[in-house]
Design an enzyme around this catalytic site. Structure first.
Site, PDB file in Angstrom:
ATOM      1  N   PHE A 171       0.855  -1.190   0.000  1.00  0.00           N
ATOM      2  CA  PHE A 171       0.000   0.000   0.000  1.00  0.00           C
ATOM      3  C   PHE A 171       0.885   1.233   0.000  1.00  0.00           C
ATOM      4  CE2 PHE A 171      -2.688   2.994   2.548  1.00  0.00           C
ATOM      5  CZ  PHE A 171      -3.874   2.911   1.844  1.00  0.00           C
ATOM      6  N   GLY A 172       0.963   1.914  -1.129  1.00  0.00           N
ATOM      7  CA  GLY A 172       1.904   3.021  -1.283  1.00  0.00           C
ATOM      8  C   GLY A 172       1.250   4.377  -1.114  1.00  0.00           C
ATOM      9  N   ILE A 217       7.111   1.420   3.248  1.00  0.00           N
ATOM     10  CA  ILE A 217       6.022   0.591   2.728  1.00  0.00           C
ATOM     11  C   ILE A 217       6.208  -0.867   3.147  1.00  0.00           C
ATOM     12  CG2 ILE A 217       4.738  -0.083   0.648  1.00  0.00           C
ATOM     13  CD1 ILE A 217       4.725   2.985   1.346  1.00  0.00           C
ATOM     14  N   ARG A 256       9.772 -18.177  38.649  1.00  0.00           N
ATOM     15  CA  ARG A 256      10.880 -17.435  39.267  1.00  0.00           C
ATOM     16  C   ARG A 256      10.629 -17.253  40.767  1.00  0.00           C
ATOM     17  NH1 ARG A 256      16.153 -15.524  38.900  1.00  0.00           N
ATOM     18  NH2 ARG A 256      16.300 -13.389  39.683  1.00  0.00           N
ATOM     19  N   GLU A 309       0.139   3.606  10.170  1.00  0.00           N
ATOM     20  CA  GLU A 309      -1.300   3.631   9.844  1.00  0.00           C
ATOM     21  C   GLU A 309      -2.031   4.730  10.635  1.00  0.00           C
ATOM     22  OE1 GLU A 309      -3.242   0.247   8.625  1.00  0.00           O
ATOM     23  OE2 GLU A 309      -1.438  -0.990   8.454  1.00  0.00           O
TER      24      GLU A 309
HETATM   25  N1  CAA Z   1     -13.672   6.588   4.573  1.00  0.00           N
HETATM   26  C1  CAA Z   1     -14.084   7.162   3.411  1.00  0.00           C
HETATM   27  N2  CAA Z   1     -14.004   8.508   3.178  1.00  0.00           N
HETATM   28  C2  CAA Z   1     -13.480   9.274   4.157  1.00  0.00           C
HETATM   29  C3  CAA Z   1     -13.037   8.737   5.380  1.00  0.00           C
HETATM   30  C4  CAA Z   1     -13.154   7.345   5.574  1.00  0.00           C
HETATM   31  N3  CAA Z   1     -12.747   6.776   6.708  1.00  0.00           N
HETATM   32  N4  CAA Z   1     -12.545   9.728   6.141  1.00  0.00           N
HETATM   33  C5  CAA Z   1     -12.706  10.875   5.443  1.00  0.00           C
HETATM   34  N5  CAA Z   1     -13.266  10.583   4.252  1.00  0.00           N
HETATM   35  C6  CAA Z   1     -13.633  11.531   3.201  1.00  0.00           C
HETATM   36  C7  CAA Z   1     -14.588  12.598   3.778  1.00  0.00           C
HETATM   37  O1  CAA Z   1     -15.919  12.152   3.704  1.00  0.00           O
HETATM   38  C8  CAA Z   1     -14.326  13.772   2.892  1.00  0.00           C
HETATM   39  O2  CAA Z   1     -15.039  13.596   1.702  1.00  0.00           O
HETATM   40  P1  CAA Z   1     -15.673  14.875   0.897  1.00  0.00           P
HETATM   41  O3  CAA Z   1     -14.521  15.550   0.244  1.00  0.00           O
HETATM   42  O4  CAA Z   1     -16.592  14.251  -0.097  1.00  0.00           O
HETATM   43  O5  CAA Z   1     -16.355  15.713   1.906  1.00  0.00           O
HETATM   44  C9  CAA Z   1     -12.844  13.635   2.560  1.00  0.00           C
HETATM   45  O6  CAA Z   1     -12.507  12.260   2.781  1.00  0.00           O
HETATM   46  C10 CAA Z   1     -11.981  14.506   3.430  1.00  0.00           C
HETATM   47  O7  CAA Z   1     -12.305  14.169   4.763  1.00  0.00           O
HETATM   48  P2  CAA Z   1     -11.734  14.955   6.011  1.00  0.00           P
HETATM   49  O8  CAA Z   1     -11.834  16.427   5.773  1.00  0.00           O
HETATM   50  O9  CAA Z   1     -12.347  14.373   7.238  1.00  0.00           O
HETATM   51  O10 CAA Z   1     -10.226  14.544   5.948  1.00  0.00           O
HETATM   52  P3  CAA Z   1      -9.107  15.243   6.682  1.00  0.00           P
HETATM   53  O11 CAA Z   1      -8.411  16.122   5.707  1.00  0.00           O
HETATM   54  O12 CAA Z   1      -9.618  15.845   7.943  1.00  0.00           O
HETATM   55  O13 CAA Z   1      -8.176  13.982   7.034  1.00  0.00           O
HETATM   56  C11 CAA Z   1      -6.363  13.077   8.241  1.00  0.00           C
HETATM   57  C12 CAA Z   1      -7.002  14.272   7.554  1.00  0.00           C
HETATM   58  C13 CAA Z   1      -7.324  12.407   9.189  1.00  0.00           C
HETATM   59  C14 CAA Z   1      -5.194  13.619   9.012  1.00  0.00           C
HETATM   60  C15 CAA Z   1      -5.911  12.062   7.183  1.00  0.00           C
HETATM   61  O14 CAA Z   1      -5.133  12.709   6.233  1.00  0.00           O
HETATM   62  C16 CAA Z   1      -5.157  10.917   7.794  1.00  0.00           C
HETATM   63  O15 CAA Z   1      -5.748   9.931   8.218  1.00  0.00           O
HETATM   64  N6  CAA Z   1      -3.795  11.017   7.845  1.00  0.00           N
HETATM   65  C17 CAA Z   1      -2.969   9.922   8.338  1.00  0.00           C
HETATM   66  C18 CAA Z   1      -2.488   9.113   7.194  1.00  0.00           C
HETATM   67  C19 CAA Z   1      -2.048   7.738   7.614  1.00  0.00           C
HETATM   68  O16 CAA Z   1      -2.674   7.099   8.443  1.00  0.00           O
HETATM   69  N7  CAA Z   1      -0.975   7.258   7.002  1.00  0.00           N
HETATM   70  C20 CAA Z   1      -0.502   5.935   7.238  1.00  0.00           C
HETATM   71  C21 CAA Z   1      -0.083   5.336   5.920  1.00  0.00           C
HETATM   72  S1  CAA Z   1      -0.251   3.621   5.728  1.00  0.00           S
HETATM   73  C22 CAA Z   1       1.143   2.971   6.373  1.00  0.00           C
HETATM   74  O17 CAA Z   1       1.432   3.199   7.517  1.00  0.00           O
HETATM   75  C23 CAA Z   1       2.026   2.174   5.443  1.00  0.00           C
HETATM   76  C24 CAA Z   1       2.188   0.770   5.720  1.00  0.00           C
HETATM   77  O18 CAA Z   1       2.658   0.069   4.857  1.00  0.00           O
HETATM   78  C25 CAA Z   1       1.832   0.156   7.041  1.00  0.00           C
END
Ligand code: CAA
Length: 383
Positions: A123-124, A157, A268, A363
Site C-alpha cells: 500500500f503506497g 512501505i 521465578r 497507519e
Molecule cells: N472513509 C471514506 N471517506 C473518508 C473517510 C473514511 N474513513 N474519512 C474521510 N473521508 C472523506 C470525507 O468524507 C471527505 O469527503 P468529501 O470531500 O466528499 O467531503 C474527505 O474524505 C476529506 O475528509 P476529512 O476532511 O475528514 O479529511 P481530513 O483532511 O480531515 O483527514 C487526516 C485528515 C485524518 C489527518 C488524514 O489525512 C489521515 O488519516 N492522515 C494519516 C495518514 C495515515 O494514516 N498514514 C498511514 C499510511 S499507511 C502505512 O502506515 C504504510 C504501511 O505500509 C503500514
C-alpha cells in the site's frame, strides 16, 4: 449484546492458535535477528487460506466475518508481529480495498491470488515528505492516451520489496486538494518501478519495509482503483480496515507479553516464593489483563459494526489509539516482571517490547487517531 464467539470463530481461534504456536513462533526469534522475510510461513498461510479469511468465497476467500479477521490478527500478533503485519497489509490494506473500490475485472484478477498467497500486495501512500499530511504528497500521475505516467517516491512501505502489486496514490490534479488524488494498481516488473529495502529497524525486523521508486511508470487507465479523484477516500477507507487489524494485532501482542510474563512469574522464586505471589507483581498482572480485555472489547465492537456494514471510522480509531498505546504499557510491565532477564534476547519479551513501538506510529499516529475521533465527536475538523 452477545459476548460469546460463534462456533466458527471458536474454530478459527483454535486453528490459528495452533498455527501460530507450531508454524510461526519457533522461527520468530531467528527471523527477527537475521531480518529474514518469513517466506515459508507466508507460503503455508496461503495454502491454508489464512490470507482469504474475510474475502468473499466468490473471490477465492473464506467468507468469514470481521471478528474472525481480528482473531487471526490477534493470534499471529501474539507470537510474531512481523507476520501479523504481512497479513494485515495483504488483506486489510490491499485485498479489502480492491474488494470495495475495484471493478469486477480487477476483483477477479487480483483477489483470488491475494487470498491464496500466490501474490503479495503493498500500500503506497506515505512519502518521504508526506506522512500524516496525505494531501501534501508529491507523486504525480499524468494522463497520456490510455495510460497514466506515474512519478514519485513512497516511503516505509510494508511488503514493499516483496510485493507483486502495489496500490499507489498519486496526484492527477494538483489544484484539487484531496479530490485531486487517484489510486492505481501497479504491477511489479513494469518499467520504471523499483524498490529499495529499509534495514536495521527497531522492531518488525522480519517484515519487509521498503521505499518504492516510480520513474515514468506507464499504468493503463483500467488500473485506476475507483474513479479519478477518489484516491483520498480510497486511502481513508483502506485505513479503516488497516487500523482495525493493527488494533487486533496489538491485543494479540499484549496477550503474548502477558503470557510469557505469567509463565516466568510462577517459576521465578525470590524471597522464598514465586514472584507471582508478591503483591506488587500481582498489581502488574492485574493492570495488564484489564487493559488487554478492554482493548479486545474495543476491537470486537468495531468488528461488530463492520459486520453490520455500519459506520465505524470513529470506533476503529478508538480501538487503534487505545490498543497501540496499551500494548506499549503492557510490554513495559511484562518486561518489568522479568527483571534483568527481560533485557536479553533469551526471552521473547525483548522482541515483543521492540515490536510494540511501531503501533502508535504507523497507519496513523496516536495524535492523528485523536484528531479523527475528536472531529467526529465535535463536528469540527482541526484542518
Ligand atoms: N472513509 C471514506 N471517506 C473518508 C473517510 C473514511 N474513513 N474519512 C474521510 N473521508 C472523506 C470525507 O468524507 C471527505 O469527503 P468529501 O470531500 O466528499 O467531503 C474527505 O474524505 C476529506 O475528509 P476529512 O476532511 O475528514 O479529511 P481530513 O483532511 O480531515 O483527514 C487526516 C485528515 C485524518 C489527518 C488524514 O489525512 C489521515 O488519516 N492522515 C494519516 C495518514 C495515515 O494514516 N498514514 C498511514 C499510511 S499507511 C502505512 O502506515 C504504510 C504501511 O505500509 C503500514
Amino acid at each position: 449484546m452477545n459476548f460469546d464467539l460463534t462456533e466458527e470463530q471458536v474454530m478459527i481461534k483454535k486453528m490459528m492458535t495452533e498455527f501460530a504456536d507450531k508454524e510461526v513462533a519457533p522461527f520468530a526469534s531467528e527471523n527477527d535477528r537475521e531480518e529474514k522475510f518469513p517466506w515459508d510461513i507466508v507460503k503455508k498461510m496461503g495454502e491454508l487460506g489464512i490470507f482469504g479469511t474475510v474475502i468473499p468465497e466468490e473471490y477465492g476467500g473464506g467468507g468469514f466475518d470481521y471478528i474472525s479477521h481480528a482473531i487471526v490478527a490477534e493470534e499471529l500478533g501474539r507470537v510474531d508481529s512481523s507476520v501479523r503485519g504481512i497479513y494485515s497489509v495483504q488483506i486489510s490494506l490491499v485485498a479489502l480495498t480492491i474488494l470495495k473500490w475495484g471493478t469486477e475485472e480487477q476483483k477477479k484478477k487480483y483477489l483470488p491470488k491475494l487470498a491464496n498467497g500466490e501474490i503479495l500486495g503493498c500500500f503506497g501512500l506515505t512519502e518521504p515528505n508526506s506522512g500524516s499530511d496525505v494531501v501534501s504528497m508529491q507523486s504525480s500521475a499524468v494522463r497520456d492516451g490510455d495510460y497514466y505516467i506515474l512519478n514519485g517516491n513512497k516511503m516505509w512501505i510494508t511488503n514493499g520489496g516483496v510485493a507483486d502489486i502495489a496500490i499507489i496514490f498519486a496526484k492527477t490534479d494538483k489544484s484539487m486538494g484531496h479530490k485531486g488524488i487517484t489510486a492505481f494498481i501497479v504491477e511489479k516488473g513494469v518499467d520504471g518501478f523499483s524498490s529499495k529495502d529499509i534495514h536495521n529497524k527497531l522492531g518488525l525486523r522480519a517484515s519487509n519495509t521498503a521505499e518504492l521508486i516510480l520513474q515514468d511508470v506507464r499504468v493503463p487507465k483500467e488500473n485506476i482503483l475507483g474513479n479519478e479523484g477518489d484516491g483520498f477516500k480510497v486511502a481513508m477507507s483502506a485505513l479503516d480496515n488497516g487500523r482495525y487489524t493493527v488494533a487486533a494485532g496489538c491485543v494479540g501482542l499484549a496477550q503474548g507479553c502477558y503470557d510469557v510474563a505469567k509463565k516466568y512469574a510462577v517459576e521465578r522464586v525470590q524471597f522464598g516464593k514465586p514472584i507471582a505471589g508478591h503483591q506488587l507483581v500481582q498489581e502488574l498482572f492485574a493492570d495488564m489483563i484489564v487493559e488487554i480485555e478492554a482493548g479486545r472489547l474495543l476491537v470486537y465492537r468495531a468488528g461488530h459494526l463492520k459486520n453490520k456494514h455500519l459506520p465505524h471510522t470513529r470506533e476503529v480509531s478508538m480501538a487503534k489509539l487505545f490498543c497501540s498505546e496499551m500494548v506499549n504499557r503492557v510490554a513495559y510491565k511484562a518486561l518489568q516482571v522479568f527483571g534483568g532477564y527481560g533485557f536479553s534476547s533469551e526471552f521473547p519479551i525483548e522482541r515483543y517490547y521492540r515490536d510494540a513501538r511501531i503501533n502508535t506510529l504507523y497507519e496513523g499516529t496516536s495524535q492523528i487517531q485523536k484528531l479523527i475521533i475528536a472531529n467526529r465527536e465535535l463536528g469540527i475538523s482541526a484542518f
